[in-house]
Design a protein around this motif. Structure first.
Motif, short mmCIF file in Angstrom:
data_model
loop_
_atom_site.label_atom_id
_atom_site.label_comp_id
_atom_site.label_asym_id
_atom_site.label_seq_id
_atom_site.Cartn_x
_atom_site.Cartn_y
_atom_site.Cartn_z
N ALA A 69 0.82 -1.22 0.00
CA ALA A 69 0.00 0.00 0.00
C ALA A 69 0.85 1.27 0.00
O ALA A 69 0.41 2.31 -0.49
N ASP A 70 2.06 1.22 0.57
CA ASP A 70 2.86 2.44 0.69
C ASP A 70 3.99 2.53 -0.33
O ASP A 70 4.71 3.52 -0.37
N GLY A 71 4.16 1.48 -1.14
CA GLY A 71 5.17 1.54 -2.20
C GLY A 71 6.59 1.29 -1.75
O GLY A 71 7.53 1.64 -2.46
N ASP A 72 6.75 0.65 -0.57
CA ASP A 72 8.11 0.40 -0.08
C ASP A 72 8.67 -0.93 -0.56
O ASP A 72 9.78 -1.31 -0.19
N GLY A 73 7.91 -1.65 -1.38
CA GLY A 73 8.39 -2.92 -1.91
C GLY A 73 8.05 -4.11 -1.04
O GLY A 73 8.38 -5.25 -1.40
N ARG A 74 7.42 -3.89 0.10
CA ARG A 74 7.02 -4.97 1.00
C ARG A 74 5.52 -4.87 1.24
O ARG A 74 4.98 -3.78 1.40
N GLU A 75 4.86 -6.01 1.29
CA GLU A 75 3.41 -6.01 1.44
C GLU A 75 2.98 -5.64 2.86
O GLU A 75 3.63 -6.01 3.84
N GLU A 76 1.88 -4.91 2.93
CA GLU A 76 1.27 -4.56 4.21
C GLU A 76 -0.07 -5.30 4.35
O GLU A 76 -0.66 -5.74 3.37
N LEU A 77 -0.52 -5.40 5.58
CA LEU A 77 -1.84 -5.95 5.90
C LEU A 77 -2.78 -4.78 6.14
O LEU A 77 -2.48 -3.89 6.93
N TYR A 116 -2.54 5.76 -3.13
CA TYR A 116 -1.94 6.10 -4.42
C TYR A 116 -0.58 5.43 -4.55
O TYR A 116 0.13 5.20 -3.55
N ASP A 117 -0.21 5.13 -5.80
CA ASP A 117 1.01 4.36 -6.01
C ASP A 117 2.29 5.14 -5.81
O ASP A 117 3.39 4.60 -5.96
N ASN A 118 2.19 6.43 -5.44
CA ASN A 118 3.39 7.18 -5.06
C ASN A 118 3.55 7.27 -3.55
O ASN A 118 4.39 8.02 -3.05
N GLY A 119 2.72 6.52 -2.81
CA GLY A 119 2.81 6.51 -1.35
C GLY A 119 1.92 7.50 -0.65
O GLY A 119 1.98 7.62 0.58
N GLY A 212 -1.31 7.11 -9.54
CA GLY A 212 -2.48 6.30 -9.84
C GLY A 212 -3.07 5.71 -8.57
O GLY A 212 -2.35 5.44 -7.60
N GLU A 213 -4.38 5.54 -8.56
CA GLU A 213 -5.05 4.95 -7.40
C GLU A 213 -4.78 3.44 -7.37
O GLU A 213 -4.87 2.75 -8.38
N ILE A 214 -4.41 2.93 -6.20
CA ILE A 214 -4.19 1.50 -6.04
C ILE A 214 -5.54 0.81 -5.85
O ILE A 214 -6.34 1.20 -4.99
N GLN A 215 -5.80 -0.20 -6.65
CA GLN A 215 -7.03 -0.97 -6.52
C GLN A 215 -6.81 -2.08 -5.49
O GLN A 215 -5.96 -2.95 -5.70
#
Length: 233
Positions: A69-77, A116-119, A212-215
């Protein structure tokens, strides 16, 4: 008026037969955290769940998702929790430390959030208490990679002349469309700039232009859905 935001519409809940996509490390950590909601009555960050507030209603109306969700390359819950009073509803972003596996709450707000995909995050307020109808009040946050947290960037309110004409600050309405905007750049909402549409959009574009909005693929928070996060043995 005081109305709940209608802007947040979660995706149609996935069925238990459709597996959420996640890497094995995140899946192992987050599935255990979600199971603890049911078995230990704790949220993913270890805080106890107020059962009277959250579990006295249909708990399965809540949802979860796993994504970056934050674009740091690691998945969040992500948890989208609405089985509560208006004041108790929330959407939380949880991240884990890859070295320890510990989970912490990275962000929490009313469950009307756009990622958003830019964090950046656009977090709408639970109520519209102002004199605007075209724009729903929101706060903008920006992900800080160094601190692994979200930083407040500003809140926006508006005033539409056709909603409340008396005292409308027409001197700021340079385009004559009957709407002005208030940009608050402090958390206490004690000071604001009154601007017209052009300046408001310039301010917003300084954070979101090109983003872009993250779906988000949401899943019902049910024990039978959690198992799909676990890596195959």
């Amino acid at each position: 008026s005081e109305e709940m935001s209608a802007a947040k519409t979660t995706a149609d809940s996935e069925t238990a037969g459709e597996q959420p996509e996640t890497d094995s490390e995140a899946g192992k950590i987050y599935s255990a955290a979600l199971e603890a909601i049911f078995s230990q009555n704790i949220w993913p960050d270890g805080k106890e769940i107020d059962q009277a507030e959250y579990k006295s209603r249909d708990f399965s109306e809540n949802q979860f998702a796993v994504c970056d969700a934050d674009g740091d390359g690691r998945e969040e819950l992500l948890l989208h929790v609405t089985s509560a009073s208006m004041a108790g509803m929330f959407e939380g972003v949880y991240d884990y430390d890859p070295n320890t596996g510990n989970i912490r709450e990275e962000f929490r707000n009313f469950p009307a959030i756009t990622y958003y995909d830019n964090g950046s995050i656009k977090a709408e307020w639970s109520h519209n208490q102002g004199w605007g109808a075209k724009l729903w009040l929101f706060t903008l946050y920006e992900y800080d990679r160094d601190g692994d947290t979200y930083v407040f960037r500003g809140s926006v309110d508006s005033w539409d002349r056709d909603v409340f004409a008396e005292g409308f600050p027409a001197e700021y309405d340079t385009d004559g469309d009957g709407t002005v905007y208030f940009i608050y750049e402090d958390r206490n909402l004690s000071n604001h700039r009154t601007v017209d549409g052009e300046e408001y959009h310039q301010w917003l574009d300084s954070f979101l232009d090109g983003a872009g909005e993250i779906q988000i693929d949401w899943y019902d928070l049910k024990e039978e859905n959690i198992k799909y996060l676990k890596p195959a043995s």
